[in-house]
Design an enzyme around this catalytic site. Structure first.
Site, PDB file in Angstrom:
ATOM      1  N   TYR A  78      -2.684   4.951   5.707  1.00 15.60           N
ATOM      2  CA  TYR A  78      -1.956   5.550   4.593  1.00 15.60           C
ATOM      3  C   TYR A  78      -1.412   6.923   4.970  1.00 15.60           C
ATOM      4  CZ  TYR A  78      -0.377   6.526  -0.061  1.00 15.60           C
ATOM      5  OH  TYR A  78       0.436   6.797  -1.133  1.00 15.60           O
ATOM      6  N   PHE A 130      30.043  10.270   1.058  1.00 14.41           N
ATOM      7  CA  PHE A 130      29.810   8.822   1.009  1.00 14.41           C
ATOM      8  C   PHE A 130      29.497   8.421  -0.443  1.00 14.41           C
ATOM      9  CE2 PHE A 130      26.878   5.164   1.583  1.00 14.41           C
ATOM     10  CZ  PHE A 130      27.778   4.306   2.177  1.00 14.41           C
ATOM     11  N   ASP A 131      29.731   7.154  -0.799  1.00 15.52           N
ATOM     12  CA  ASP A 131      29.613   6.759  -2.220  1.00 15.52           C
ATOM     13  C   ASP A 131      28.227   6.965  -2.830  1.00 15.52           C
ATOM     14  OD1 ASP A 131      28.656   4.651  -0.704  1.00 15.52           O
ATOM     15  OD2 ASP A 131      29.584   3.073  -1.887  1.00 15.52           O
ATOM     16  N   ASP A 221      25.190  14.863   6.952  1.00 15.00           N
ATOM     17  CA  ASP A 221      24.909  13.473   6.582  1.00 15.00           C
ATOM     18  C   ASP A 221      25.070  12.698   7.887  1.00 15.00           C
ATOM     19  OD1 ASP A 221      24.881  10.871   5.744  1.00 15.00           O
ATOM     20  OD2 ASP A 221      26.106  11.223   3.961  1.00 15.00           O
ATOM     21  N   ALA A 223      24.229   9.655   9.276  1.00  7.79           N
ATOM     22  CA  ALA A 223      24.076   8.206   9.474  1.00  7.79           C
ATOM     23  C   ALA A 223      24.633   7.736  10.824  1.00  7.79           C
ATOM     24  CB  ALA A 223      24.747   7.442   8.332  1.00  7.79           C
ATOM     25  N   LYS A 252      21.965   2.823  10.212  1.00  6.58           N
ATOM     26  CA  LYS A 252      23.151   2.791  11.056  1.00  6.58           C
ATOM     27  C   LYS A 252      22.735   3.160  12.484  1.00  6.58           C
ATOM     28  CE  LYS A 252      24.920   3.189   6.758  1.00  6.58           C
ATOM     29  NZ  LYS A 252      24.546   4.057   5.657  1.00  6.58           N
ATOM     30  N   HIS A 444      31.349  -0.977  -7.767  1.00  5.39           N
ATOM     31  CA  HIS A 444      31.803  -1.975  -6.800  1.00  5.39           C
ATOM     32  C   HIS A 444      30.729  -3.014  -6.461  1.00  5.39           C
ATOM     33  CE1 HIS A 444      30.231   1.582  -4.840  1.00  5.39           C
ATOM     34  NE2 HIS A 444      29.895   0.863  -3.788  1.00  5.39           N
TER      35      HIS A 444
HETATM   36  C1  LIG Z   1      24.767   4.522   4.417  1.00  6.27           C
HETATM   37  C2  LIG Z   1      25.098   5.936   4.192  1.00  6.27           C
HETATM   38  C3  LIG Z   1      24.380   6.710   3.270  1.00  6.27           C
HETATM   39  C4  LIG Z   1      23.284   6.130   2.380  1.00  6.27           C
HETATM   40  O1  LIG Z   1      22.237   5.600   3.102  1.00  6.27           O
HETATM   41  P1  LIG Z   1      21.395   4.315   2.644  1.00  6.27           P
HETATM   42  O2  LIG Z   1      20.448   4.108   3.775  1.00  6.27           O
HETATM   43  O3  LIG Z   1      22.330   3.195   2.420  1.00  6.27           O
HETATM   44  O4  LIG Z   1      20.679   4.704   1.383  1.00  6.27           O
HETATM   45  C5  LIG Z   1      24.728   8.036   3.132  1.00  6.27           C
HETATM   46  N1  LIG Z   1      25.736   8.561   3.847  1.00  6.27           N
HETATM   47  C6  LIG Z   1      26.455   7.857   4.743  1.00  6.27           C
HETATM   48  C7  LIG Z   1      27.550   8.506   5.523  1.00  6.27           C
HETATM   49  C8  LIG Z   1      26.164   6.517   4.946  1.00  6.27           C
HETATM   50  O5  LIG Z   1      26.895   5.802   5.811  1.00  6.27           O
END
Ligand SMILES: *Cc1c(COP(=O)(O)O)cnc(C)c1O
Length: 453
Positions: A78, A130-131, A221, A223, A252, A444
């Site tokens: 844990y 990002f969305d 950010d 990813a 990613k 979406h």
């Molecule tokens: C995918 C993504 C996110 C969100 O991450 P999740 O793992 O889907 O919650 C945030 N910013 C960018 C640029 C992304 O590509």
């Protein structure tokens, strides 16, 4: 890498295939039934009804033999799992952050961090949010502002770093609104929403300098950090030195199916708050919503993703598909970005008004044509203005062909290109769509459509 002749048409993958997962193209009539039942929304399709799935590169990659072996080394304690410490070492070696907190995915990281550093009504400035990031900003009472350079909106303009923020606009915005009204800056690398476009080191440095001038925190950010680094061919750690920390979706460039994290450069106070908020949101901070085995796979994946031979073949596959479409006269965002090919649907389907979602209509057509699942990054995704409730009509209405990492071969890419060429020959007959069911947030994913009259 350098031994592979540069005049060879494509870059061979630096791996071979050990396990295969069967896929199948169901019959045209079956596809017609499937997409209708899904309300003309490819998010609502069963994946068994999809032949080639280019919906997203998020969590859809294939893991390596070492990552699978690492799964067996999961320490499911844990607290204090050894995999937490292995991952800490990868984060420190590759991103250069002293502190980190794992999360179940990127949005978990966003929710924790944003809840701490946004005060009600403050602006969050970025190149292009990002969305889900925008959604978490709004859920935490902030206002998301995109300040990407104008050129990103013109798909035919070639520029090596179309993800760059407009530094003049950025500084002007801060001065006009006053720094107190701004929570922080967020640089998205690569910039997903405008075509996986990279941000230059110079631009990251510039944004960092502006942030520091006005005493504002700046986060990344992250990813697609490795793909961004590949475009600038510099060390990953330098990019992160121009930030105070990062949120990262590991689905990613973490080369895993689930995972995320928050990285913090040196703010110990903030790190303490992050860990405290992690407990109720994601779980104890040495697992953050992840199994030990997931952390181990991520610790290994982060090292594999920065291998140049891997990145060369990865980016080359995106280019391969892009080149095929360009040769067929299909308008795409240029130059090609890191993880996807983006078709300019407004230009491709000029007869469909933007209010009838041209890129979404093209998604439906592409599925019907060849069982290929793509995604809309445009008017549908942009949603409505939170204040007026009116539909936002973004500059770009794109269809994204997102390529999972280490999953498909170029034969699959050829199939996708062939389908699009066939569609191009009769594109004037494609009809626009209207929404018949619309969720209030992130519409979406769950919206349902019908063909417009
Ligand atoms: C995918 C993504 C996110 C969100 O991450 P999740 O793992 O889907 O919650 C945030 N910013 C960018 C640029 C992304 O590509």
């Amino acid at each position: 890498m350098s031994d592979i002749a540069s005049d060879f048409e494509t870059v061979p993958e630096p791996y071979k295939i050990k396990v295969v997962e069967p896929i199948k193209l169901i019959a045209r009539q079956e596809r017609e039934v499937a997409i209708k039942e899904a309300g003309l929304n490819q998010f609502l399709l069963k994946s068994d009804d999809v032949f080639i799935d280019l919906l997203t590169d998020s969590g859809t990659g294939a893991m390596s033999q070492n990552q699978w072996a690492g799964m067996m080394l999961g320490d499911e304690s844990y607290t204090g799992s050894r995999n937490y410490y292995n991952l800490q070492k990868s984060v420190e070696d590759i991103l250069g952050f002293k502190y980190y907190c794992p999360t179940h995915q990127g949005r978990g990281a966003e929710n924790i961090l944003f809840g701490i550093i946004i005060k009600k009504g403050q602006y969050i400035l970025g190149n292009y949010h990002f969305d889900t990031t925008k959604a978490h900003i709004e859920l935490n009472s902030g206002l998301a502002v995109n300040l990407i350079h104008e050129r990103a909106y013109n798909t035919s303009v070639e520029h090596p770093f179309k993800g760059n923020i407009d530094l003049e606009k950025l500084e002007h915005f801060i001065v006009e609104k006053t720094p107190e009204k701004i929570a922080f800056l967020l640089m998205t690398i690569t910039c997903n929403s405008v075509g996986g476009q990279p941000v230059s080191m110079e631009n990251l440095r510039g944004a960092y300098q502006v942030a520091k001038k006005y005493n504002l925190p700046i986060f990344i950010d992250a990813a697609r950090f490795a793909e961004n680094a590949y475009f600038i061919k510099k060390r990953e750690a330098e990019m992160f030195s121009y930030s105070d920390g990062c949120t990262m979706s590991a689905k990613k460039d973490g080369l895993v199916n689930i995972g995320g994290m928050i990285g913090i450069k040196e703010d110990e106070e903030l790190f303490k708050k992050v860990k405290q908020r992690c407990v109720p949101m994601e779980g104890f901070p040495t697992y953050g919503g992840l199994a030990g085995r997931d952390m181990e796979a991520l610790a290994i994946g982060m090292r594999e993703v920065v291998d140049e031979a891997y990145l060369a073949s990865r980016i080359d596959q995106v280019e391969y598909l892009g080149r095929k479409l360009k040769e067929a006269g299909i308008p795409i965002q240029q130059p090609l970005g890191g993880h996807a090919v983006f078709i300019n649907a407004k230009e491709f389907l000029p007869h469909i008004p933007q209010t009838q979602y041209p890129a979404q209509a093209l998604c439906v057509e592409l599925y019907l044509e060849g069982g290929v699942r793509a995604v809309e990054v445009g008017t549908l995704l942009a949603g409505r203005d939170p204040e007026t409730g009116l539909e936002i009509l973004p500059e770009l209405d794109l269809l994204r062909l997102t390529i999972p990492r280490r999953v498909y071969t170029n034969n699959h890419m050829d199939w996708v290109a062939t389908c699009l060429k066939r569609i191009a020959a009769r594109k004037d007959r494609i009809r626009g769509l209207k929404i018949v069911e619309e969720p209030p947030i992130l519409r979406h994913f769950m919206a349902r459509f019908d063909w417009a009259e």
